[in-house]
Design an enzyme around this catalytic site. Structure first.
Site, mmCIF file in Angstrom:
data_model
loop_
_atom_site.group_PDB
_atom_site.id
_atom_site.type_symbol
_atom_site.label_atom_id
_atom_site.label_comp_id
_atom_site.label_asym_id
_atom_site.label_seq_id
_atom_site.Cartn_x
_atom_site.Cartn_y
_atom_site.Cartn_z
ATOM 1 N N VAL A 1 0.861 -1.177 0.000
ATOM 2 C CA VAL A 1 0.000 0.000 0.000
ATOM 3 C C VAL A 1 0.900 1.232 0.000
ATOM 4 O O VAL A 1 1.831 1.339 0.803
ATOM 5 C CB VAL A 1 -0.937 0.025 1.217
ATOM 6 C CG1 VAL A 1 -1.945 1.170 1.097
ATOM 7 C CG2 VAL A 1 -1.659 -1.307 1.359
ATOM 8 N N ASP B 1 4.973 -3.534 10.488
ATOM 9 C CA ASP B 1 3.578 -3.088 10.434
ATOM 10 C C ASP B 1 2.981 -2.972 11.836
ATOM 11 O O ASP B 1 2.255 -2.013 12.137
ATOM 12 C CB ASP B 1 2.742 -4.028 9.564
ATOM 13 C CG ASP B 1 2.889 -5.499 9.944
ATOM 14 O OD1 ASP B 1 3.832 -5.849 10.681
ATOM 15 O OD2 ASP B 1 2.060 -6.308 9.475
#
Length: 256
Positions: A13, A109
């Site tokens: 992303v 993340d």
């Protein structure tokens, strides 16, 4: 202006921020076999299509769980955008604490999700990240990552089922019109969707009991969060781009 990357095993992303606001975002397949030139040309085209001059981007920052792709994107940013890619990982000094047995193994993340939860919510939070794996992160109000749960992702589990069975077709992850399917495809969709929903609600409730935080804020993020989150009784907020914001906050913490 910031260009940020959240590199996962299935998707990467990309976000473009202007003064802290997410201006544009894109989802790319995480494909390490792509060359520096392929990714570089693609990134430059996306930025230009967003109406931005590449020279106006000051920072490029990444949180990645795919080291080989990180190196490719680093070369792409350098060659095509004249940017050094700043890599966020467990060694990066940030205003959070990884309060687990092996902090150096915590995924980037989950690190930036912890930072984002601290900055945006400032309450005890359970972040449910719906990616290749579904992760559950326990984060205190002052930014301590206490650990959590890693489970198979929704799409990963669905693909595993159909890959191991001769007559079951692959289906798109979607909310079916009813729980009881009337043909094979809708039976599969129902099983995939509601297995995910009930797993999230069940694991979150177990975490709340064990952590002794029944009022912990439950936030869903990731590409499937807008679809699956609303069906979960435990999910209170849906923030599809929480990780991108966390990457931005990490860059700000490093550069001021």
């Amino acid at each position: 202006m910031d260009l940020v990357f959240d590199i996962g095993n299935t998707e990467t992303v990309v976000g473009l921020f202007t003064e802290g606001e997410l201006r544009s975002h894109w989802r790319l397949a995480s494909e390490p076999r792509r060359t520096v030139d392929e990714y570089g040309i693609l990134l430059r085209q996306l930025v230009v299509l967003a109406g931005v001059e590449p020279r106006d981007i000051r920072y490029a920052t990444v949180a990645s769980v795919v080291p080989s792709l990180t190196q490719v994107l680093s070369g792409a940013c350098s060659r095509y955008l004249s940017l050094d890619l700043d890599i966020i990982d467990a060694t990066t000094p940030l205003p959070i604490r990884l309060q687990v047995e092996e902090p150096l193994t915590v995924g980037a993340d989950r690190i930036v999700n912890t930072l984002a939860a601290r900055r945006l919510f400032a309450v005890d939070t359970i972040v449910v990240d719906l990616g290749t794996a579904t992760t559950y992160d326990c984060i205190t109000h002052d930014g301590h990552f206490l650990g959590g749960v890693i489970a198979p992702g929704v799409t990963t589990a669905a693909e595993r089922l159909t890959d191991r069975t001769a007559k079951l077709p692959r289906v798109e992850v979607a909310q079916p019109g009813s729980v009881i399917g009337r043909r094979t495809e809708t039976c599969l969709q129902s099983g995939v969707f509601y297995s995910a929903v009930d797993a999230i609600d069940g694991i979150v409730k177990r975490i709340q009991v064990e952590w002794d935080r029944p009022d912990a804020l439950v936030v869903a993020t990731g590409g499937l969060s807008p679809m699956i989150g609303p069906a979960c009784s435990t999910v209170q907020r849906i923030e599809p781009f929480l990780t991108l914001h966390g990457v931005l906050f990490a860059r700000e913490a490093r550069t001021g």
